[in-house]
Every structure is written in C-alpha cells, then in structure tokens.
Scaffold this active site. Structure first.
Site, PDB file in Angstrom:
ATOM      1  N   SER A 198     -16.494 -30.309  14.680  1.00 44.58           N
ATOM      2  CA  SER A 198     -17.568 -29.483  14.120  1.00 44.58           C
ATOM      3  C   SER A 198     -17.286 -27.997  14.332  1.00 44.58           C
ATOM      4  O   SER A 198     -17.428 -27.188  13.409  1.00 44.58           O
ATOM      5  CB  SER A 198     -18.908 -29.862  14.757  1.00 44.58           C
ATOM      6  OG  SER A 198     -19.277 -31.172  14.420  1.00 44.58           O
ATOM      7  N   ARG A 210     -15.629 -25.262  11.317  1.00 40.69           N
ATOM      8  CA  ARG A 210     -16.360 -24.022  11.080  1.00 40.69           C
ATOM      9  C   ARG A 210     -15.474 -22.814  11.379  1.00 40.69           C
ATOM     10  O   ARG A 210     -15.468 -21.829  10.634  1.00 40.69           O
ATOM     11  CB  ARG A 210     -17.627 -23.974  11.951  1.00 40.69           C
ATOM     12  CG  ARG A 210     -18.771 -24.852  11.443  1.00 40.69           C
ATOM     13  CD  ARG A 210     -19.869 -24.977  12.494  1.00 40.69           C
ATOM     14  NE  ARG A 210     -21.085 -25.622  12.001  1.00 40.69           N
ATOM     15  CZ  ARG A 210     -21.220 -26.928  11.853  1.00 40.69           C
ATOM     16  NH1 ARG A 210     -20.221 -27.736  12.163  1.00 40.69           N
ATOM     17  NH2 ARG A 210     -22.372 -27.439  11.403  1.00 40.69           N
ATOM     18  N   SER A 268     -29.043 -34.114   5.663  1.00 38.21           N
ATOM     19  CA  SER A 268     -27.921 -33.564   6.418  1.00 38.21           C
ATOM     20  C   SER A 268     -28.119 -32.074   6.661  1.00 38.21           C
ATOM     21  O   SER A 268     -28.322 -31.304   5.715  1.00 38.21           O
ATOM     22  CB  SER A 268     -26.600 -33.770   5.666  1.00 38.21           C
ATOM     23  OG  SER A 268     -25.537 -33.152   6.363  1.00 38.21           O
ATOM     24  N   SER A 269     -28.017 -31.668   7.929  1.00 41.82           N
ATOM     25  CA  SER A 269     -28.064 -30.241   8.244  1.00 41.82           C
ATOM     26  C   SER A 269     -26.850 -29.510   7.696  1.00 41.82           C
ATOM     27  O   SER A 269     -26.856 -28.273   7.585  1.00 41.82           O
ATOM     28  CB  SER A 269     -28.144 -30.046   9.757  1.00 41.82           C
ATOM     29  OG  SER A 269     -26.948 -30.470  10.396  1.00 41.82           O
ATOM     30  N   GLU A 309     -25.329 -38.113  15.887  1.00 39.99           N
ATOM     31  CA  GLU A 309     -23.969 -38.646  16.047  1.00 39.99           C
ATOM     32  C   GLU A 309     -23.837 -39.477  17.322  1.00 39.99           C
ATOM     33  O   GLU A 309     -22.896 -40.264  17.464  1.00 39.99           O
ATOM     34  CB  GLU A 309     -22.950 -37.508  16.058  1.00 39.99           C
ATOM     35  CG  GLU A 309     -22.718 -36.874  14.703  1.00 39.99           C
ATOM     36  CD  GLU A 309     -21.602 -35.851  14.725  1.00 39.99           C
ATOM     37  OE1 GLU A 309     -21.135 -35.508  15.830  1.00 39.99           O
ATOM     38  OE2 GLU A 309     -21.182 -35.406  13.645  1.00 39.99           O
TER      39      GLU A 309
END
Length: 418
Positions: A28, A32, A163-164, A307
């Site tokens: 994650s 990013r 979903s964010s 998750e």
C-alpha cells in the site's frame, strides 16, 4: 511450489512457535510512493519496495506511461504518454490509482487485468473521471480511457463505500488536475479510512495539502508535487500473520523493524490480538506477540482494517466461544468474495461459521479435522490457511502461489519460522 496445480502442505506446530521474521515493504505504501514519485517535479528514490506482483504491476504501469524506473530511482516524464496498455492483474491499487494519472496523458490508455479483475468494483471511480471530462469505454475492466479535451471543474461526488481506493486514487493525482479536485463521498460509511489517511499524509510529504472542510469532503488545490526520497515501511498486514503464529500456539513471534508511527491499517492487529486475550510487546525495533493461555471469543469491528479479516478469522476459529467480525461487507468485492471464501475455508476444517450481511459469525474452539482450503487466488486466504494448518494437522492450501501478490517468499519464511 513449481505448479499452480500443486497443494501446499501447511506445517503443523507440535510445540509453541518461538522466532522472528523480517517482512518486505508495504504494498500500500510502496505503490503510493511510486505513483507520487512519478507525479513529482523531479527525480527521487523509493527504497524498501517489495518484490511482489502488485508492486511490479505498478512499476510497469508507470513505465508504460513514460516514467523511468531503475531500481530505487524514479524519474518522472515531462508529459505522460498515451497509447499505452496497462496490465492491472488483480491489483486494486493499479486499477484504481493509475486511471486518474492517465487523465494527464497525451492520448488514450487501455486497461486490462486477470480473469477475475472485471469482478472488482470500479464503476464509481470511472464515473467520477467521466464527470471530470474523460471518455471511458466501459464501467469495468477491460476499458480504454481517453483524457479530457475539456476538463470539468465542478465538485465531484463518488460512492466509495465499496473501496477507499476510489478516494485515494483521485486524491493522489488531484493536485495535478488543471482545477485541482473538490471531492465528496456520498453513500454508506467509508471502509478502511486509515488508507485515506495514509494517502493524505504521503501527499503532505510532497507538499500537497488536502483540506477536509467537513467529513467525507476533500479539497485539493492545483499544485506541483515536490520530489522527495521515500523509505517504505514493512507490510504490517503481511506481518500480522506471523505475529499470530506466536499467539495461536501459545508461543512468541516477532516481526523486525516495526514502525513506531504508521498509518497502515495492519497495525490494528495489535489491539485485535489483545481483545482475543493475547499479548503484544515492543522489543527494540521489533514487535512481538504471543499468548499465555486460552483465547476468548469477542466481537471486532474491522471496518478500518478489512484486510485483517482472514487472520482475525483464524483467531476466532481458535478462541473459545462465538466471535463476530463486522464492518466488512464490502470485502465481497476484494480479490475474491472474501466472506464466502473465509466461510468455505473454515468449513473445510470443521469450524462452524455464518456469513452475515456485514461480516461473519464464527464458532471457535479449534478446527475439528484437517482439509483442503482453496485460496481462490487470494493472497490473504493463504494466510488464513497457514494459520489454521499451524494448529490443525493435515491442512493443505490449493493455489497457494497467490501469495506472490504481496509477498512471494511468504511460504519459505513461514516454514522457516514454524
């Protein structure tokens, strides 16, 4: 495991696990960081990236759009180039973060993915990009995105209850849009809010301010992104499975280089362990976890860290009593229908469970027998199978190679620990 048809015979621990591991960088954070480096005003480095499939797919997508990536070095293009084809695999960060960036390209971009990729939710994000002026040929993968000829400048609304990543994808590129971004979420509650906090914190490191004048409303002014070097922390969701090896066996397991401060939702595993009756402790830069007695069932709201649902299900399967894992109805749209997959995995080893509207009810006390658990090509389901097999003889996991999505050497590290 040399064939996708092979079964992984999960090692059974006939004694408490005592040991430590090092896990690779967070997918994650890493994806990013790569995307922000590609959007920045100069070259930078990104260290600590994992060798996972998701990270490779992100790097290849950015290269296809003109970014030069050589090891840890990232050099942004002067202009993102179109006429590119992007393989999203099953990576939510690729299929949801790259389309907003492709809005800045000089031509159309084609997106495709694995067979199941078309089942992952995308419609709200693509509708938002269309509102900003893009032409998009479908509401799911595969599709082709043609950048705006004329950009829309008004507020954009989106339902990100599935979903964010819909919000994060738009925020990551929003400062580079000609008019910036005024974004509102309208819908049911946002899942995985810590992932949005991660996005906002990483943008701040690049000099981009995200204002939140009211809940679920974000405003980003047009601005350049300052190039900064980044170091990616260990993936705490992958780390959670290893910590639980100590908890479930009444031993002690440690994960090295646990960050003292993090926005990763995986860090919430520490509180979850303690709610079930285990313990956690920091030892220098490592985090350790274990248990000194029987675990007790509890109810856990996992909306901020969905998750973790598969590994929390392993705790619930062993704990005495019935546990409820709630706030995770949206994980039906993850790599697989995770609620159904967890139910099937528990059923395979004799643990009763019920799929509810927003989660699972799990009757613990331990597995009744061994069995074969199908990962459904979902890396987190391999973690669940590993934990169930740790305390139950005769557990096998089919399609365990799915762990390559975020940690290709998971099985080797797991076997070395237990």
């Amino acid at each position: 495991m040399t064939s996708t048809n092979q079964l992984w015979q999960v090692p059974f621990a006939d004694a408490p696990v005592n040991g430590g591991v090092t896990v690779p960088g967070s997918k994650s954070e890493g994806n990013r960081a790569l995307l922000l480096a590609a959007l920045s005003d100069g070259p930078s480095t990104v260290e600590g990236l994992s060798a996972s499939r998701d990270t490779s797919l992100m790097a290849d997508a950015l290269r296809a759009l003109g970014t030069a990536i050589d090891g840890t070095h990232v050099r942004p293009p002067e202009l993102f180039r179109g006429d590119a084809s992007i393989d999203c695999g099953l990576a939510g960060t690729v299929m949801r973060f790259i389309p907003p960036l492709a809005m800045l390209a000089d031509g159309p971009t084609r997106f495709y993915g694995d067979a199941r990729a078309s089942e992952r939710p995308l419609t709200p994000l693509l509708s938002a990009l269309q509102a900003l002026g893009a032409n998009i040929t479908s509401d799911r993968l595969p599709f082709t995105l043609t950048p705006p000829a004329v950009w829309g400048g008004g507020p954009v609304t989106i339902d990100a209850s599935q979903s964010s990543q819909f919000v994060s994808g738009l925020l990551l590129a929003g400062a580079r849009f000609p008019h910036g971004l005024d974004l509102r979420h309208l819908g049911a509650s946002l899942p995985s809010r810590p992932h949005i906090d991660m996005t906002i914190a990483m943008l701040a490191a690049h000099g981009v301010q995200v204002d939140e004048p009211e809940p679920d409303h974000w405003v980003v002014a047009p601005a350049p992104l300052r190039a900064v070097d980044a170091i990616v922390d260990p993936d705490l969701t992958n780390a959670a499975a290893f910590l639980l090896a100590g908890v479930l066996t009444g031993g002690r397991a440690s994960v090295a280089h646990w960050p003292s401060k993090t926005t990763q939702p995986g860090a919430l595993i520490l509180g979850i362990i303690e709610q079930f009756g285990g313990w956690t402790r920091r030892d220098d830069d490592a985090m350790s976890a274990g248990s000194d007695g029987a675990l007790t069932a509890c109810d856990i709201d996992l909306s901020a860290a969905s998750e973790l649902t598969p590994v929390a299900a392993a705790l619930a399967a062993v704990a005495n009593g019935t546990s409820r894992l709630t706030g995770v109805g949206h994980i039906r749209g993850h790599e697989t229908d995770r609620l159904a997959a967890i139910h099937d995995a528990l059923e395979a080893v004799g643990v009763p469970s019920v799929v509810e509207d927003d989660g699972l009810a799990i009757s613990g006390g331990g597995a009744r027998h061994g069995g074969t658990i199908d990962s459904a090509d979902d890396h987190r389901m391999v973690h669940l199978g590993a934990l169930l097999g740790l305390v139950t003889p005769g557990v096998q996991v089919a399609r365990a190679q799915a762990v390559a999505k975020t940690m290709p050497d998971f099985i080797a590290v797991w076997e070395s620990l237990v």
